[in-house]
Design a protein around this motif. Structure first.
Motif, PDB file in Angstrom:
ATOM      1  N   VAL A  24       0.849  -1.196   0.000  1.00  0.00           N
ATOM      2  CA  VAL A  24       0.000   0.000   0.000  1.00  0.00           C
ATOM      3  C   VAL A  24       0.880   1.240   0.000  1.00  0.00           C
ATOM      4  O   VAL A  24       1.909   1.285   0.694  1.00  0.00           O
ATOM      5  CB  VAL A  24      -0.917   0.006   1.251  1.00  0.00           C
TER       6      VAL A  24
ATOM      7  N   ARG B   7      -5.073   5.740   0.782  1.00  0.00           N
ATOM      8  CA  ARG B   7      -4.263   4.522   0.800  1.00  0.00           C
ATOM      9  C   ARG B   7      -4.519   3.745  -0.500  1.00  0.00           C
ATOM     10  O   ARG B   7      -5.595   3.183  -0.694  1.00  0.00           O
ATOM     11  CB  ARG B   7      -4.619   3.673   2.014  1.00  0.00           C
TER      12      ARG B   7
ATOM     13  N   LYS C 200      -3.916   0.672  -2.975  1.00  0.00           N
ATOM     14  CA  LYS C 200      -3.493  -0.726  -2.987  1.00  0.00           C
ATOM     15  C   LYS C 200      -2.783  -1.010  -4.318  1.00  0.00           C
ATOM     16  O   LYS C 200      -3.403  -0.909  -5.382  1.00  0.00           O
ATOM     17  CB  LYS C 200      -4.689  -1.646  -2.791  1.00  0.00           C
TER      18      LYS C 200
ATOM     19  N   TYR D 239      -6.034  -4.819  -8.267  1.00  0.00           N
ATOM     20  CA  TYR D 239      -6.661  -3.582  -7.797  1.00  0.00           C
ATOM     21  C   TYR D 239      -6.775  -2.513  -8.866  1.00  0.00           C
ATOM     22  O   TYR D 239      -7.268  -1.421  -8.606  1.00  0.00           O
ATOM     23  CB  TYR D 239      -5.863  -3.027  -6.608  1.00  0.00           C
TER      24      TYR D 239
ATOM     25  N   THR E 237      -8.596   1.877  -3.498  1.00  0.00           N
ATOM     26  CA  THR E 237      -8.117   2.446  -2.236  1.00  0.00           C
ATOM     27  C   THR E 237      -8.747   1.708  -1.063  1.00  0.00           C
ATOM     28  O   THR E 237      -9.770   1.034  -1.203  1.00  0.00           O
ATOM     29  CB  THR E 237      -8.455   3.942  -2.145  1.00  0.00           C
ATOM     30  N   GLU E 238      -8.125   1.826   0.091  1.00  0.00           N
ATOM     31  CA  GLU E 238      -8.606   1.214   1.324  1.00  0.00           C
ATOM     32  C   GLU E 238      -8.406   2.224   2.443  1.00  0.00           C
ATOM     33  O   GLU E 238      -7.268   2.650   2.701  1.00  0.00           O
ATOM     34  CB  GLU E 238      -7.831  -0.068   1.611  1.00  0.00           C
TER      35      GLU E 238
ATOM     36  N   ASN F   6      -8.593   2.074   5.715  1.00  0.00           N
ATOM     37  CA  ASN F   6      -8.033   1.673   7.006  1.00  0.00           C
ATOM     38  C   ASN F   6      -6.864   0.718   6.847  1.00  0.00           C
ATOM     39  O   ASN F   6      -6.824  -0.100   5.921  1.00  0.00           O
ATOM     40  CB  ASN F   6      -9.115   1.000   7.861  1.00  0.00           C
TER      41      ASN F   6
ATOM     42  N   ARG G   2      -4.940  -2.544   7.466  1.00  0.00           N
ATOM     43  CA  ARG G   2      -5.430  -3.899   7.708  1.00  0.00           C
ATOM     44  C   ARG G   2      -4.272  -4.835   7.991  1.00  0.00           C
ATOM     45  O   ARG G   2      -3.141  -4.586   7.593  1.00  0.00           O
ATOM     46  CB  ARG G   2      -6.226  -4.394   6.499  1.00  0.00           C
TER      47      ARG G   2
ATOM     48  N   ASP H 198      -1.133  -5.613   5.583  1.00  0.00           N
ATOM     49  CA  ASP H 198      -0.728  -4.500   4.736  1.00  0.00           C
ATOM     50  C   ASP H 198       0.760  -4.191   4.937  1.00  0.00           C
ATOM     51  O   ASP H 198       1.254  -4.177   6.068  1.00  0.00           O
ATOM     52  CB  ASP H 198      -1.536  -3.239   5.052  1.00  0.00           C
TER      53      ASP H 198
END
Length: 291
Positions: free
Chosen positions: A17, A24, A26, A44, A143-144, A146, A148, A151
């Motif tokens: 990431v 964020r 990916k 992604y 995108t993400e 949070n 995880r 990551d």
């Protein structure tokens, strides 16, 4: 048994990431098989269903590798609606692109069915990068919000700023299992390992390990860096590239090797064949076969 330095173990794999300005991105995913094989995929990207996979010869004497598709040893097209194509490197050294519906594996004569090469075995890994993922156009990637588990996150403080246009490159180094003794924690409590790059520079890599069932084969160190490069058309996509095999020298004494790569999106690039499994030919009923 846990690693001496507590390096990450993630059965489901790791997502690289890049975090910048509150977003964020990916970039790619790295995961391991039970036999120690590692896989690299990039599911992604927004146009991940259209790809060209090719085999090329790399000349190590050149500073840059500008290889045209006309020069490629093989070029195949692929429609991958599930974005499941992945670079696979197996313990015996066989490297290929594989995934659901994709021609892969070896035929009865030991030749790759799809596009693959025989490279270094895990018992004797290469000194340089084992794989690379070149990213251009972050806005084309998922995108993400949070952080995880699993990551491998890089921020703007981790990556040297490069003026636009620029690309991001993820490189992975397969490292022997015995090297786990050199894994330590950085100031952010992340598992890292420092190695010597073939150029002589010292690299600090993020260490990621396979499940315990495959720990005897080795683990991977990951680096993310940026570089300046004109963006192709379209302005976002990725290239996954492998280590080389069939190492040899040409008539000028220059070191050569064959590698495989996948580029997305396909755009207007011409291919010589398809990489999907082809349906078997239709069987005519015996009563319809004229005579």
């Amino acid at each position: 048994m846990p690693d001496p330095a507590g390096s990450v173990r993630r059965t489901g794999g790791y997502v690289v990431v890049y975090a910048a300005e509150g977003t964020r991105y990916k970039l790619c995913r790295v995961f391991f098989g039970r036999d120690g094989s590692y896989y690299v995929t990039c599911p992604y990207h927004s146009a991940g269903e259209q790809a060209v996979v090719f085999k090329m010869t790399v000349n190590y004497a050149r500073q840059t590798q500008d290889i045209t598709f006309e020069e490629a040893l093989d070029v195949a097209a692929l429609d991958d609606p599930n974005r499941g194509i992945k670079l696979s490197h197996h313990p015996d050294g066989f490297i290929q692109f594989s995934g659901a519906g994709i021609e892969s594996g070896l035929d009865a004569n030991g030749n790759p069915r799809g596009i693959g090469i025989m490279s270094w075995a895990f018992a004797r890994p290469a000194a340089g990068p084992s794989f690379g993922v070149t990213i251009h156009g972050l806005d084309g990637f998922a995108t993400e919000p949070n952080e995880r588990d699993g990551d491998v996150t890089y921020t703007v403080d981790d990556v040297e700023p490069i003026s636009e246009p620029r690309i991001f490159v993820v490189e992975g180094y397969f490292l022997p299992a015995l090297w786990r003794r050199f894994v330590v924690r950085d100031e952010a409590n992340r598992p890292i390992i420092r190695i010597v790059h073939p150029t002589g520079a010292i690299l600090q890599l993020r260490a990621v390990s396979p499940p315990e069932a495959a720990e005897q084969y080795g683990f991977i160190g990951i680096e993310l860096y940026s570089d300046t490069k004109e963006l192709p058309d379209p302005d976002h996509g990725f290239i996954i590239s492998s280590s080389t095999g069939n190492i040899r020298r040409n008539e000028h004494g220059e070191l050569l090797g064959d590698a495989i790569a996948c580029t997305v999106p396909r755009a207007t690039l011409a291919a010589r064949r398809r990489l999907e499994h082809q349906p078997p030919p239709a069987q005519h009923d015996a009563g319809e076969a004229g005579g």
